[in-house]
Design an enzyme around this catalytic site. Sequence first.
Site, PDB file in Angstrom:
ATOM      1  N   GLU A 117      37.268  12.037 -11.441  1.00  0.00           N
ATOM      2  CA  GLU A 117      37.897  11.172 -10.435  1.00  0.00           C
ATOM      3  C   GLU A 117      38.966  10.283 -11.052  1.00  0.00           C
ATOM      4  O   GLU A 117      40.016  10.044 -10.449  1.00  0.00           O
ATOM      5  CB  GLU A 117      36.842  10.291  -9.732  1.00  0.00           C
ATOM      6  CG  GLU A 117      35.770  11.064  -8.964  1.00  0.00           C
ATOM      7  CD  GLU A 117      36.286  11.751  -7.701  1.00  0.00           C
ATOM      8  OE1 GLU A 117      37.468  11.572  -7.338  1.00  0.00           O
ATOM      9  OE2 GLU A 117      35.494  12.479  -7.082  1.00  0.00           O
ATOM     10  N   ASP A 258      35.685  24.138  -6.556  1.00  0.00           N
ATOM     11  CA  ASP A 258      36.972  24.207  -5.859  1.00  0.00           C
ATOM     12  C   ASP A 258      38.225  24.021  -6.704  1.00  0.00           C
ATOM     13  O   ASP A 258      39.038  24.935  -6.856  1.00  0.00           O
ATOM     14  CB  ASP A 258      36.987  23.227  -4.667  1.00  0.00           C
ATOM     15  CG  ASP A 258      36.474  21.831  -5.035  1.00  0.00           C
ATOM     16  OD1 ASP A 258      36.277  21.557  -6.235  1.00  0.00           O
ATOM     17  OD2 ASP A 258      36.273  21.006  -4.130  1.00  0.00           O
ATOM     18  N   GLU A 351      30.448  18.169   6.642  1.00  0.00           N
ATOM     19  CA  GLU A 351      30.403  18.486   5.218  1.00  0.00           C
ATOM     20  C   GLU A 351      29.870  19.904   4.991  1.00  0.00           C
ATOM     21  O   GLU A 351      30.392  20.638   4.177  1.00  0.00           O
ATOM     22  CB  GLU A 351      29.552  17.459   4.465  1.00  0.00           C
ATOM     23  CG  GLU A 351      30.168  16.061   4.417  1.00  0.00           C
ATOM     24  CD  GLU A 351      31.335  15.947   3.433  1.00  0.00           C
ATOM     25  OE1 GLU A 351      31.205  15.200   2.464  1.00  0.00           O
ATOM     26  OE2 GLU A 351      32.369  16.611   3.641  1.00  0.00           O
ATOM     27  N   GLU A 372      41.357  18.419   3.438  1.00  0.00           N
ATOM     28  CA  GLU A 372      41.581  19.811   3.011  1.00  0.00           C
ATOM     29  C   GLU A 372      42.132  20.735   4.098  1.00  0.00           C
ATOM     30  O   GLU A 372      43.028  21.543   3.840  1.00  0.00           O
ATOM     31  CB  GLU A 372      40.290  20.400   2.420  1.00  0.00           C
ATOM     32  CG  GLU A 372      39.989  19.926   1.008  1.00  0.00           C
ATOM     33  CD  GLU A 372      39.442  18.503   0.930  1.00  0.00           C
ATOM     34  OE1 GLU A 372      39.466  17.908  -0.156  1.00  0.00           O
ATOM     35  OE2 GLU A 372      38.994  17.977   1.982  1.00  0.00           O
ATOM     36  N   THR A 475      45.146  17.633  -7.175  1.00  0.00           N
ATOM     37  CA  THR A 475      44.109  17.822  -6.161  1.00  0.00           C
ATOM     38  C   THR A 475      43.824  16.537  -5.381  1.00  0.00           C
ATOM     39  O   THR A 475      42.997  16.517  -4.482  1.00  0.00           O
ATOM     40  CB  THR A 475      42.827  18.440  -6.770  1.00  0.00           C
ATOM     41  OG1 THR A 475      41.987  18.925  -5.709  1.00  0.00           O
ATOM     42  CG2 THR A 475      42.070  17.428  -7.608  1.00  0.00           C
TER      43      THR A 475
END
Length: 574
Positions: A117, A258, A351, A372, A475
């Site tokens: 993160e 991902d 989710e 997304e 991302t």
Amino acid sequence: GAAMRRFLGPLLCLLALRLPASSGAAARGLDLDSYRERVRAMFYHAYEHYLESAFPYDELRPLTCDGQDTWGSFSLTLIDALDTLLILGNVSEFQRVVSVLQEGVDFDIDVNASVFETNIRVVGGLLSAHLLSRKAGVDVEAGWPCSGPLLRMAEEAARKLLPAFQTPTGMPYGTVNLLHGVNPGETPVTCTAGIGTFIVEFATLSHLTGDPVFEDVARKALKALWKNRSDIGLVGNHIDVITAKWVAQDAGIGAGVDSYFEYLVKGAILLQDKELMSMFLEYNKAIKNYTKFDDWYLWVQMYKGTVSMPVFQSLEAYWPGLQSLIGDVDNAMRTFLNYYTVWKQFGGLPEFYNIPQGYTVDKREGYPLRPELIESAMYLYRATRDPTLLELGRDAVESIEKISKVDCGFATIKDLRDHRLDNRMESFFLAETIKYLYLLFDPDNFIHNDGSDFEVVVTPYGECVLNAGGYIFNTEAHPIDPAALHCCRKRKEEQWEVEDLMREFYSRKKTKKFTLKRTNHGEGENAKDSQDASSEKAGEKRNSKKSSHSLLSCPSQSFNSKLAVLGQVFLDNT
């Protein structure tokens, strides 16, 4: 170049598409301008309340109108929202925030931070803002883009993450203490994405600063995952970074995996790296063979290929956008339409969604305003101009305003069935969700530049072209200008490569013999020392008589012939 043309094709297609703003939308009466303005208003509703009620904490708590630290303690929402300000055209606030961050953010703190993160939000956000700062009217220093306060901050944050990579496998720990490094007793189990999501930021840092360590550790981690894939070509969800044993053996394209796949593709485009692209294409085959059913993707056991969870996770909705980047637009569109049906069923993406049952999964009914599906719509709209994609954008604006808007911002949706809310507004709402929505509705944004517009910047290492488009989003939706990677001093091996090509080029032209003049572009002795130091290492790989080469300076040429010379680098040797 046939192979390279195939490789660049999808990127160039995306760049070349620049149709009038009204195309497609008008056909179904969707007013782009009014939606764009609504998205802008959403941004400021959230942003102003963050500044008023939550700054300097990481995130806004929209139900109680206060703030909390979540991923560290570095005013995260401010760093994450910075490039969004410029995309919305707000240069004055961008400039103000840059100076606030320079004064107020400190990474020398006793905080346990997520390596992943911190990289995507903090390092990525600072790098992107650094590369956009001249466009935003910031008075940049002489060495920009190879130096600057935001670049120094990004480098400082990234250095704090480096201790995590000191493992026998080169795969990083998931958590690091910003003051003390890896805590004794830290769990060695990291998710796949937490290992494979560094190449975009770290290669950018290495190219801008000239320090190869960042790109090296990122590549080593990527290759370690590749080496540990199963016999049928799949990777699992979590791995022990000391022993390289897979702890969670579910293989799929969603949570935990991902952005590893995303960064193979984006790293390949950013660095023009065929090896990264061929890794991805191999994975892509295995993913199609084992996890794809009726344009849905399921979770399977990584060694056997048997289905373990017939579940769609909202995080997987990035996949159609990624497929569009490699030019697989038809498949991307079919999968996107599947995901869009789920959105229409709930007014958001839960989710987890059980595909056979067609309903949410217990305890996974929330929608934290994730980007997304909107991200994929933006990419696909650039590629197809299909108005259905604008309709998803419209639905997202209506849904988020109706369900999630509160007096103090926008709140995470805890349950899409009854619209209960959670007291949280993730920083990615301003970094990604709002940005991709705005870019979907703003076809003429500078981010969509097709190369017809650019700036030439003079650096100590020669001229370079910037802001010509082709931005690679990390991302967390922080755009990186790929051209910037060629602005700063090249590593030695690359210089030699260019030098050899130049020699070949000129000897082919049968021009009269001249020697390439080598000069130091740095200031006095320091530049010389650092060059010598960096060439020591490289010298082992080349014969010693070349290790004394200093920086290459090209004779002055017209713009076209410069391009022709540079073009030599991209020719296949076939």
